[in-house]
Design a protein around this motif. Structure first.
Motif, PDB file in Angstrom:
ATOM      1  N   THR A   2      44.329  56.142  62.172  1.00 50.30           N
ATOM      2  CA  THR A   2      42.928  56.525  62.328  1.00 50.30           C
ATOM      3  C   THR A   2      42.042  55.315  62.058  1.00 50.30           C
ATOM      4  O   THR A   2      42.227  54.613  61.071  1.00 50.30           O
ATOM      5  CB  THR A   2      42.572  57.644  61.346  1.00 50.30           C
ATOM      6  N   THR A   3      41.096  55.077  62.935  1.00 48.10           N
ATOM      7  CA  THR A   3      40.177  53.962  62.756  1.00 48.10           C
ATOM      8  C   THR A   3      38.884  54.472  62.141  1.00 48.10           C
ATOM      9  O   THR A   3      38.300  55.443  62.614  1.00 48.10           O
ATOM     10  CB  THR A   3      39.874  53.303  64.111  1.00 48.10           C
ATOM     11  N   VAL A   4      38.463  53.832  61.075  1.00 47.05           N
ATOM     12  CA  VAL A   4      37.203  54.199  60.431  1.00 47.05           C
ATOM     13  C   VAL A   4      36.056  53.662  61.270  1.00 47.05           C
ATOM     14  O   VAL A   4      36.044  52.483  61.625  1.00 47.05           O
ATOM     15  CB  VAL A   4      37.139  53.610  59.002  1.00 47.05           C
ATOM     16  N   PRO A   5      35.079  54.512  61.619  1.00 48.09           N
ATOM     17  CA  PRO A   5      33.949  54.013  62.416  1.00 48.09           C
ATOM     18  C   PRO A   5      33.216  52.892  61.691  1.00 48.09           C
ATOM     19  O   PRO A   5      33.030  52.947  60.472  1.00 48.09           O
ATOM     20  CB  PRO A   5      33.052  55.243  62.569  1.00 48.09           C
ATOM     21  N   GLN A   6      32.825  51.897  62.447  1.00 47.22           N
ATOM     22  CA  GLN A   6      32.148  50.740  61.868  1.00 47.22           C
ATOM     23  C   GLN A   6      30.710  50.662  62.396  1.00 47.22           C
ATOM     24  O   GLN A   6      30.418  51.075  63.511  1.00 47.22           O
ATOM     25  CB  GLN A   6      32.889  49.448  62.239  1.00 47.22           C
ATOM     26  N   ARG A   7      29.855  50.110  61.567  1.00 49.06           N
ATOM     27  CA  ARG A   7      28.442  49.965  61.914  1.00 49.06           C
ATOM     28  C   ARG A   7      28.013  48.524  61.612  1.00 49.06           C
ATOM     29  O   ARG A   7      28.426  47.938  60.622  1.00 49.06           O
ATOM     30  CB  ARG A   7      27.657  50.943  61.037  1.00 49.06           C
ATOM     31  N   LEU A   8      27.166  47.975  62.488  1.00 48.81           N
ATOM     32  CA  LEU A   8      26.567  46.674  62.212  1.00 48.81           C
ATOM     33  C   LEU A   8      25.315  46.874  61.363  1.00 48.81           C
ATOM     34  O   LEU A   8      24.490  47.752  61.665  1.00 48.81           O
ATOM     35  CB  LEU A   8      26.182  45.975  63.523  1.00 48.81           C
ATOM     36  N   ALA A  63      23.940  37.263  57.343  1.00 46.17           N
ATOM     37  CA  ALA A  63      23.013  38.400  57.241  1.00 46.17           C
ATOM     38  C   ALA A  63      23.484  39.610  58.030  1.00 46.17           C
ATOM     39  O   ALA A  63      22.909  40.683  57.914  1.00 46.17           O
ATOM     40  CB  ALA A  63      21.627  37.983  57.731  1.00 46.17           C
ATOM     41  N   LEU A  64      24.518  39.424  58.846  1.00 45.62           N
ATOM     42  CA  LEU A  64      25.007  40.508  59.687  1.00 45.62           C
ATOM     43  C   LEU A  64      26.410  40.875  59.230  1.00 45.62           C
ATOM     44  O   LEU A  64      27.263  40.000  59.060  1.00 45.62           O
ATOM     45  CB  LEU A  64      25.035  40.033  61.145  1.00 45.62           C
ATOM     46  N   SER A  65      26.634  42.161  59.027  1.00 44.31           N
ATOM     47  CA  SER A  65      27.954  42.577  58.562  1.00 44.31           C
ATOM     48  C   SER A  65      28.386  43.867  59.245  1.00 44.31           C
ATOM     49  O   SER A  65      27.566  44.618  59.769  1.00 44.31           O
ATOM     50  CB  SER A  65      27.956  42.755  57.041  1.00 44.31           C
ATOM     51  N   LEU A  66      29.674  44.082  59.222  1.00 47.96           N
ATOM     52  CA  LEU A  66      30.268  45.329  59.687  1.00 47.96           C
ATOM     53  C   LEU A  66      30.637  46.141  58.456  1.00 47.96           C
ATOM     54  O   LEU A  66      31.282  45.621  57.537  1.00 47.96           O
ATOM     55  CB  LEU A  66      31.533  45.038  60.494  1.00 47.96           C
ATOM     56  N   THR A  67      30.227  47.400  58.445  1.00 47.71           N
ATOM     57  CA  THR A  67      30.551  48.250  57.305  1.00 47.71           C
ATOM     58  C   THR A  67      31.069  49.589  57.796  1.00 47.71           C
ATOM     59  O   THR A  67      30.925  49.933  58.972  1.00 47.71           O
ATOM     60  CB  THR A  67      29.311  48.506  56.422  1.00 47.71           C
ATOM     61  N   ASN A  68      31.636  50.326  56.874  1.00 45.02           N
ATOM     62  CA  ASN A  68      32.112  51.681  57.154  1.00 45.02           C
ATOM     63  C   ASN A  68      30.902  52.559  57.479  1.00 45.02           C
ATOM     64  O   ASN A  68      30.028  52.765  56.632  1.00 45.02           O
ATOM     65  CB  ASN A  68      32.854  52.197  55.922  1.00 45.02           C
ATOM     66  N   ALA A  69      30.832  53.066  58.702  1.00 48.86           N
ATOM     67  CA  ALA A  69      29.678  53.866  59.127  1.00 48.86           C
ATOM     68  C   ALA A  69      29.589  55.187  58.385  1.00 48.86           C
ATOM     69  O   ALA A  69      28.541  55.831  58.383  1.00 48.86           O
ATOM     70  CB  ALA A  69      29.756  54.116  60.631  1.00 48.86           C
ATOM     71  N   GLU A  70      30.663  55.613  57.738  1.00 50.76           N
ATOM     72  CA  GLU A  70      30.648  56.892  57.036  1.00 50.76           C
ATOM     73  C   GLU A  70      30.245  56.739  55.574  1.00 50.76           C
ATOM     74  O   GLU A  70      30.093  57.731  54.864  1.00 50.76           O
ATOM     75  CB  GLU A  70      32.023  57.550  57.147  1.00 50.76           C
ATOM     76  N   SER A  71      30.066  55.493  55.129  1.00 46.39           N
ATOM     77  CA  SER A  71      29.667  55.268  53.750  1.00 46.39           C
ATOM     78  C   SER A  71      28.159  55.390  53.624  1.00 46.39           C
ATOM     79  O   SER A  71      27.408  54.838  54.416  1.00 46.39           O
ATOM     80  CB  SER A  71      30.096  53.867  53.302  1.00 46.39           C
ATOM     81  N   PRO A  72      27.661  56.107  52.600  1.00 43.61           N
ATOM     82  CA  PRO A  72      26.209  56.208  52.408  1.00 43.61           C
ATOM     83  C   PRO A  72      25.571  54.846  52.138  1.00 43.61           C
ATOM     84  O   PRO A  72      24.382  54.660  52.372  1.00 43.61           O
ATOM     85  CB  PRO A  72      26.067  57.150  51.198  1.00 43.61           C
ATOM     86  N   ASP A  73      26.362  53.881  51.675  1.00 41.06           N
ATOM     87  CA  ASP A  73      25.823  52.538  51.402  1.00 41.06           C
ATOM     88  C   ASP A  73      25.619  51.729  52.665  1.00 41.06           C
ATOM     89  O   ASP A  73      25.077  50.637  52.616  1.00 41.06           O
ATOM     90  CB  ASP A  73      26.785  51.767  50.476  1.00 41.06           C
ATOM     91  N   SER A  74      26.083  52.254  53.814  1.00 44.41           N
ATOM     92  CA  SER A  74      25.998  51.468  55.035  1.00 44.41           C
ATOM     93  C   SER A  74      24.659  51.620  55.742  1.00 44.41           C
ATOM     94  O   SER A  74      24.402  50.970  56.737  1.00 44.41           O
ATOM     95  CB  SER A  74      27.122  51.860  56.005  1.00 44.41           C
ATOM     96  N   GLU A  75      23.789  52.496  55.232  1.00 44.74           N
ATOM     97  CA  GLU A  75      22.484  52.665  55.869  1.00 44.74           C
ATOM     98  C   GLU A  75      21.659  51.398  55.699  1.00 44.74           C
ATOM     99  O   GLU A  75      21.598  50.827  54.607  1.00 44.74           O
ATOM    100  CB  GLU A  75      21.733  53.846  55.235  1.00 44.74           C
ATOM    101  N   GLU A  76      21.028  50.973  56.790  1.00 45.20           N
ATOM    102  CA  GLU A  76      20.179  49.796  56.715  1.00 45.20           C
ATOM    103  C   GLU A  76      18.894  50.179  55.989  1.00 45.20           C
ATOM    104  O   GLU A  76      18.282  51.192  56.319  1.00 45.20           O
ATOM    105  CB  GLU A  76      19.856  49.296  58.122  1.00 45.20           C
TER     106      GLU A  76
END
Ligand code: SF4
Length: 79
Positions: A2-8, A63-76
């Protein structure tokens, strides 16, 4: 596997507006009228993860990173 969704995510405090990221990944990142990056695709489709990784790698300010999109800490944070 399973791949964890990623967010920029852009760290607005660190971003200097060089534009290298949106030059590197124009399908994923656009720019606003000030030249600041605007993420266009969220989460990043698996087929475009490598492009997203390259965009993070070209940022000289880290300044640009990929994070776990399901983590609440990933919100910009708001501008
Ligand atoms: S490359 Fe980095 S510093 Fe330049 S606009 Fe993109 S996020 Fe900002």
């Amino acid at each position: 596997m399973t791949t964890v969704p990623q967010r920029l995510v852009v760290d607005r405090g660190a971003c200097a507006g060089h534009g290298l990221c949106y030059g590197s990944a124009p399908d994923l990142i656009d720019s606003d009228e000030l030249g600041d990056p605007v993420i266009q695709v969220d989460p990043i489709p698996p087929s475009q993860l490598e492009t997203a990784r390259k965009a993070t790698a070209v940022c000289p300010e880290r300044a640009l990173s990929l994070t776990n999109a399901e983590s609440p800490d990933s919100e910009e944070p708001p501008r």
